[in-house]
Design a protein around this motif. Structure first.
Motif, PDB file in Angstrom:
ATOM      1  N   ALA A   1      20.782 -57.264 -98.876  1.00 37.12           N
ATOM      2  CA  ALA A   1      20.023 -58.059 -98.888  1.00 37.12           C
ATOM      3  C   ALA A   1      19.036 -57.526 -97.588  1.00 37.12           C
ATOM      4  O   ALA A   1      17.904 -57.620 -97.807  1.00 37.12           O
ATOM      5  CB  ALA A   1      21.000 -59.519 -98.714  1.00 37.12           C
TER       6      ALA A   1
ATOM      7  N   ARG B   1      29.787 -64.801 -95.454  1.00 38.52           N
ATOM      8  CA  ARG B   1      29.042 -65.399 -96.644  1.00 38.52           C
ATOM      9  C   ARG B   1      27.686 -66.403 -95.594  1.00 38.52           C
ATOM     10  O   ARG B   1      26.460 -66.110 -96.094  1.00 38.52           O
ATOM     11  CB  ARG B   1      29.649 -66.624 -97.140  1.00 38.52           C
ATOM     12  CG  ARG B   1      29.193 -67.985 -98.109  1.00 38.52           C
ATOM     13  CD  ARG B   1      30.642 -68.885 -98.119  1.00 38.52           C
ATOM     14  NE  ARG B   1      28.929 -69.620 -99.916  1.00 38.52           N
ATOM     15  CZ  ARG B   1      29.679 -70.449-100.524  1.00 38.52           C
ATOM     16  NH1 ARG B   1      30.850 -71.056-100.061  1.00 38.52           N
ATOM     17  NH2 ARG B   1      28.827 -71.274-101.686  1.00 38.52           N
ATOM     18  N   THR B   2      28.399 -67.018 -94.627  1.00 40.34           N
ATOM     19  CA  THR B   2      26.198 -67.595 -93.634  1.00 40.34           C
ATOM     20  C   THR B   2      25.496 -66.370 -93.765  1.00 40.34           C
ATOM     21  O   THR B   2      24.242 -66.859 -93.827  1.00 40.34           O
ATOM     22  CB  THR B   2      26.929 -68.839 -92.934  1.00 40.34           C
ATOM     23  OG1 THR B   2      27.164 -69.195 -92.718  1.00 40.34           O
ATOM     24  CG2 THR B   2      25.817 -69.197 -92.227  1.00 40.34           C
TER      25      THR B   2
ATOM     26  N   GLU C   1      24.060 -65.279 -96.841  1.00 43.82           N
ATOM     27  CA  GLU C   1      22.777 -66.109 -97.417  1.00 43.82           C
ATOM     28  C   GLU C   1      21.408 -66.268 -96.784  1.00 43.82           C
ATOM     29  O   GLU C   1      20.635 -66.453 -97.164  1.00 43.82           O
ATOM     30  CB  GLU C   1      23.279 -67.539 -98.135  1.00 43.82           C
ATOM     31  CG  GLU C   1      25.257 -67.355 -98.801  1.00 43.82           C
ATOM     32  CD  GLU C   1      25.112 -68.891 -98.438  1.00 43.82           C
ATOM     33  OE1 GLU C   1      26.112 -68.710-100.291  1.00 43.82           O
ATOM     34  OE2 GLU C   1      25.593 -69.563 -97.897  1.00 43.82           O
ATOM     35  N   ARG C   2      22.227 -66.275 -95.970  1.00 42.32           N
ATOM     36  CA  ARG C   2      20.794 -65.920 -94.484  1.00 42.32           C
ATOM     37  C   ARG C   2      20.101 -65.430 -94.804  1.00 42.32           C
ATOM     38  O   ARG C   2      18.859 -65.011 -94.739  1.00 42.32           O
ATOM     39  CB  ARG C   2      20.795 -66.163 -92.896  1.00 42.32           C
ATOM     40  CG  ARG C   2      19.589 -66.672 -91.953  1.00 42.32           C
ATOM     41  CD  ARG C   2      19.905 -67.125 -91.001  1.00 42.32           C
ATOM     42  NE  ARG C   2      21.408 -67.620 -90.572  1.00 42.32           N
ATOM     43  CZ  ARG C   2      22.276 -67.703 -90.690  1.00 42.32           C
ATOM     44  NH1 ARG C   2      23.557 -66.759 -89.440  1.00 42.32           N
ATOM     45  NH2 ARG C   2      23.585 -69.250 -90.029  1.00 42.32           N
TER      46      ARG C   2
ATOM     47  N   GLY D   1      19.024 -63.750 -97.096  1.00 38.95           N
ATOM     48  CA  GLY D   1      19.049 -64.172 -99.211  1.00 38.95           C
ATOM     49  C   GLY D   1      19.478 -63.111-100.718  1.00 38.95           C
ATOM     50  O   GLY D   1      18.940 -63.193-101.067  1.00 38.95           O
ATOM     51  N   ALA D   2      21.125 -63.046 -99.428  1.00 37.23           N
ATOM     52  CA  ALA D   2      22.035 -62.968-100.515  1.00 37.23           C
ATOM     53  C   ALA D   2      21.894 -64.053-101.955  1.00 37.23           C
ATOM     54  O   ALA D   2      21.844 -65.134-101.465  1.00 37.23           O
ATOM     55  CB  ALA D   2      23.034 -62.303-100.050  1.00 37.23           C
ATOM     56  N   ASP D   3      22.488 -63.376-103.117  1.00 41.93           N
ATOM     57  CA  ASP D   3      22.223 -64.076-104.122  1.00 41.93           C
ATOM     58  C   ASP D   3      23.837 -63.953-104.532  1.00 41.93           C
ATOM     59  O   ASP D   3      24.425 -63.666-104.861  1.00 41.93           O
ATOM     60  CB  ASP D   3      21.796 -63.761-105.422  1.00 41.93           C
ATOM     61  CG  ASP D   3      21.625 -64.869-106.914  1.00 41.93           C
ATOM     62  OD1 ASP D   3      22.578 -65.153-106.442  1.00 41.93           O
ATOM     63  OD2 ASP D   3      21.162 -64.731-107.594  1.00 41.93           O
ATOM     64  N   LEU D   4      24.510 -65.412-103.941  1.00 42.52           N
ATOM     65  CA  LEU D   4      25.777 -65.482-103.873  1.00 42.52           C
ATOM     66  C   LEU D   4      26.435 -66.281-105.300  1.00 42.52           C
ATOM     67  O   LEU D   4      25.811 -67.745-104.877  1.00 42.52           O
ATOM     68  CB  LEU D   4      26.680 -65.811-102.578  1.00 42.52           C
ATOM     69  CG  LEU D   4      25.882 -64.424-101.714  1.00 42.52           C
ATOM     70  CD1 LEU D   4      27.295 -64.969-100.307  1.00 42.52           C
ATOM     71  CD2 LEU D   4      27.013 -63.116-101.853  1.00 42.52           C
ATOM     72  N   ARG D   5      27.253 -65.950-106.396  1.00 42.62           N
ATOM     73  CA  ARG D   5      27.471 -67.184-107.396  1.00 42.62           C
ATOM     74  C   ARG D   5      29.211 -67.003-106.983  1.00 42.62           C
ATOM     75  O   ARG D   5      30.093 -66.349-107.617  1.00 42.62           O
ATOM     76  CB  ARG D   5      26.848 -66.351-108.251  1.00 42.62           C
ATOM     77  CG  ARG D   5      25.691 -66.337-108.728  1.00 42.62           C
ATOM     78  CD  ARG D   5      24.957 -66.015-109.893  1.00 42.62           C
ATOM     79  NE  ARG D   5      23.255 -65.439-109.526  1.00 42.62           N
ATOM     80  CZ  ARG D   5      22.621 -65.386-110.773  1.00 42.62           C
ATOM     81  NH1 ARG D   5      22.500 -65.917-111.821  1.00 42.62           N
ATOM     82  NH2 ARG D   5      20.915 -65.584-110.202  1.00 42.62           N
TER      83      ARG D   5
END
Length: 582
Positions: free
Chosen positions: A26, A128-129, A132-133, A135-139
């Motif tokens: 990301a 994880r935070t 995601e900050r 812009g990673a797409d985590l599913r």
């Protein structure tokens, strides 16, 4: 064929390797999707030792301070204690993780980052935070069911565990960071070398306030060795999760005698025996069983598929290398994927991932197993033998305190056995000195500097191509920065010094010609970055007007010892070689 999702990189798994990969991709602007069958991040402590090199990766990602905020600092990690119980007189002690006076300076000089103790269930939410900050797409709750590849890409089928719905994902590459039972490894034909099931162990996660027994000798590991027990790690190893009230009690067992009793009554009894104080309250949080493996993937890359983390290497927790090696796998691979996907590099750059990280994985699993085996001399020095009764073991232990030549020899034997543990707990060279040889490194024809101290125990900084960039403090605008802070960030960096202006001009020309970003950082008297103490000059191993080309993962790609006749041509040749752009 139509697909539900198309992306450049599919990352399978969201442990330390997968989350680090997701965050790095990301940060580098790569379109990637990360899936994991689990509903969230780790729910138990698992791995915990976080070494300097891994903290440097987090530093480059801008996550170092967030990790440090939730970690136990190095100052509370140092005392490794051996005793029959917390309440009993200790048998031996070793200062570890660079905390002792003999080693602290080594660690301080080697890195801008300090080791810390951050259990996996605490670390992963920070990663994880951060991912995601960025812009990673985590599913989460998304399980890989099938994966295959062809010459153009990878096709994966995933199932959403809550609804049962399936989706098809098409990606250009897949990274299997899905742990020791990797679906990616199994379905795409990766072969593991080594042995599995070499030992069996149990973890008991519990709460017990041991402040009275630990705050005066703060540490990460407390080894309880009681008479009548001949296992390497004794009756129970106490691993600090939260000072000084939360722990993992680890003990080994013989599978031939069946699985251990993990009932609350049994594990509380074991904990109480190794604490030695009947008044300490104990609350069991969870129990689990695991085995010691000595496995490394024969290949880290097959076609468009890569392995990282425990999917690629599985070994005992000795030396604290598991999470660290996993994060560093991601740091090596992510920038290469980014540059190939952007067209900045040729496909062959990706081959260097296997060439560089598979030898590291092999070194790590070998070192970890050797460290486990090297625990046995402690048991032997205590006089413990297989089949021995508790009374016999106590008599042998009492012999350690006996006056005279026999007791003196026993004490020397124990001291030697404890010193041997430095190869597990102060192995600075193992932690930092990972050296790469591949097509992504252009050797300059000089030999590697000969180590002047034990290369496993001590870090040996060098700018030889393939080495990690040495740390030195430099200064800009009255602010101290590490040389490592000048590099990374997903781009190549060229370090030069006084008289190195032609290198800066060359970097500008080559960057424009190749469509790359090359950051130039001049260091020295009168340069943008001052070297006030001369630390960088002492470590750089090139002249003032020389140049050092640093890769995005802070390893050295190439160097010139002085200003050359044609800096632009030489720099372009180096970059074309490293990036497979012949």
């Amino acid at each position: 064929m139509t697909y539900d999702i198309t992306t450049d990189v599919l990352v399978v798994g969201a442990g330390p390797a997968g989350l680090s990969m997701a965050a790095l991709l990301a940060a580098y602007g790569v379109d990637a999707v990360t899936v994991t069958k689990y509903a969230g991040t780790a729910h138990s402590p698992r791995a915990h030792i976080t070494n300097q090199r891994t903290m440097e990766v987090f530093r480059d990602l801008g996550l170092e301070e967030a990790v440090r905020e939730v970690a136990t600092p190095n100052s509370l990690m140092g005392n490794n204690v051996w005793a029959t119980s917390f309440a009993d007189p200790e048998i031996a002690r070793l200062l570890t993780w660079g905390s002792g006076p003999e080693r602290r300076t080594d660690y301080d000089l080697a890195s801008p980052s300090a080791m810390c103790n951050v259990p996996q269930h605490i670390l992963e939410p920070v990663l994880r935070t951060g991912a995601e900050r960025l812009g990673a797409d985590l599913r989460f709750s998304t399980e890989l069911v099938e994966v295959s590849q062809d010459e153009e890409g990878v096709t994966a089928v995933v199932r959403h565990r809550e609804s049962g719905r399936t989706e098809t994902i098409r990606a250009k590459y897949v990274v299997g960071a899905d742990g020791g039972r990797s679906t990616v490894a199994e379905q795409l034909g990766f072969v593991m070398e080594g042995e599995a099931g070499l030992g069996a162990a149990a973890n008991v996660w519990l709460e017990a306030d041991l402040t009275d027994y630990t705050a005066y000798r703060p540490g990460t590991l407390y080894w309880m060795c009681q008479p009548g027990n001949d296992y390497w790690v004794g009756s129970g190893t106490w691993i600090c999760v939260k000072p000084w009230t939360e722990w993992v009690l680890l003990f080994m067992y013989d599978p031939a005698e069946g699985e251990p009793d993990l009932s609350e009554e049994a594990v509380v009894a074991r904990a109480r025996t190794t604490i030695g104080d009947p008044d300490v309250d104990i609350r069991i949080k969870a129990t689990s069983l695991w085995q010691i493996n000595h496995l490394v993937a024969e290949r880290y890359r097959i076609g468009r598929a890569f392995l990282a983390g425990d999917a690629a290497h599985r070994h005992p927790p000795a030396n604290g290398l598991g999470t660290n090696t996993s994060v560093q796998d991601a740091y090596n691979l992510a920038w290469k994927l980014a540059m190939v996907l952007r067209g900045d590099a040729g496909e062959e750059l990706l081959t260097s991932y296997h060439d560089e990280r598979q030898p590291v994985g092999r070194q790590v699993v070998d070192r970890a197993l050797k460290s486990v085996q090297d625990m046995l001399p402690i048991s032997q020095a205590l006089g413990f033998e297989p089949g021995q009764s508790a009374e016999e073991g106590q008599r042998a232990l009492d012999g350690l305190r006996a006056p005279g030549p026999v007791g003196e020899q026993r004490r020397r034997q124990l001291a030697d056995a404890v010193r041997l543990q430095n190869y597990q707990f102060n192995a600075h060279g193992v932690e930092l000195d990972q050296r790469y040889a591949s097509g992504a490194v252009l050797d300059d024809g000089t030999p590697w500097p000969a180590p002047d101290r034990d290369p496993e125990l001590y870090h040996h900084p060098t700018t030889h191509p393939g080495a990690r960039l040495p740390h030195a403090w430099v200064e800009k605008d009255r602010v101290l920065l590490s040389t490592l802070d000048l590099a990374g960030h997903g781009e190549f960096t060229l370090l030069t010094g006084v008289g190195g202006e032609p290198w800066a001009d060359a970097a500008g020309k080559v960057a424009a010609d190749l469509g790359l970003r090359i950051s130039v950082k001049p260091i020295g008297t009168g340069c943008e970055y001052a070297d006030p103490t001369g630390d960088w000059a002492a470590r750089r191993e090139v002249g003032d007007a020389g140049a050092i080309l640093v890769r995005p993962d802070q390893h050295i790609a190439w160097r010139a010892h002085d200003l050359t006749d044609d800096p632009a041509a030489d720099l372009e040749r180096a970059l074309r070689t490293v990036l497979d752009r012949h």
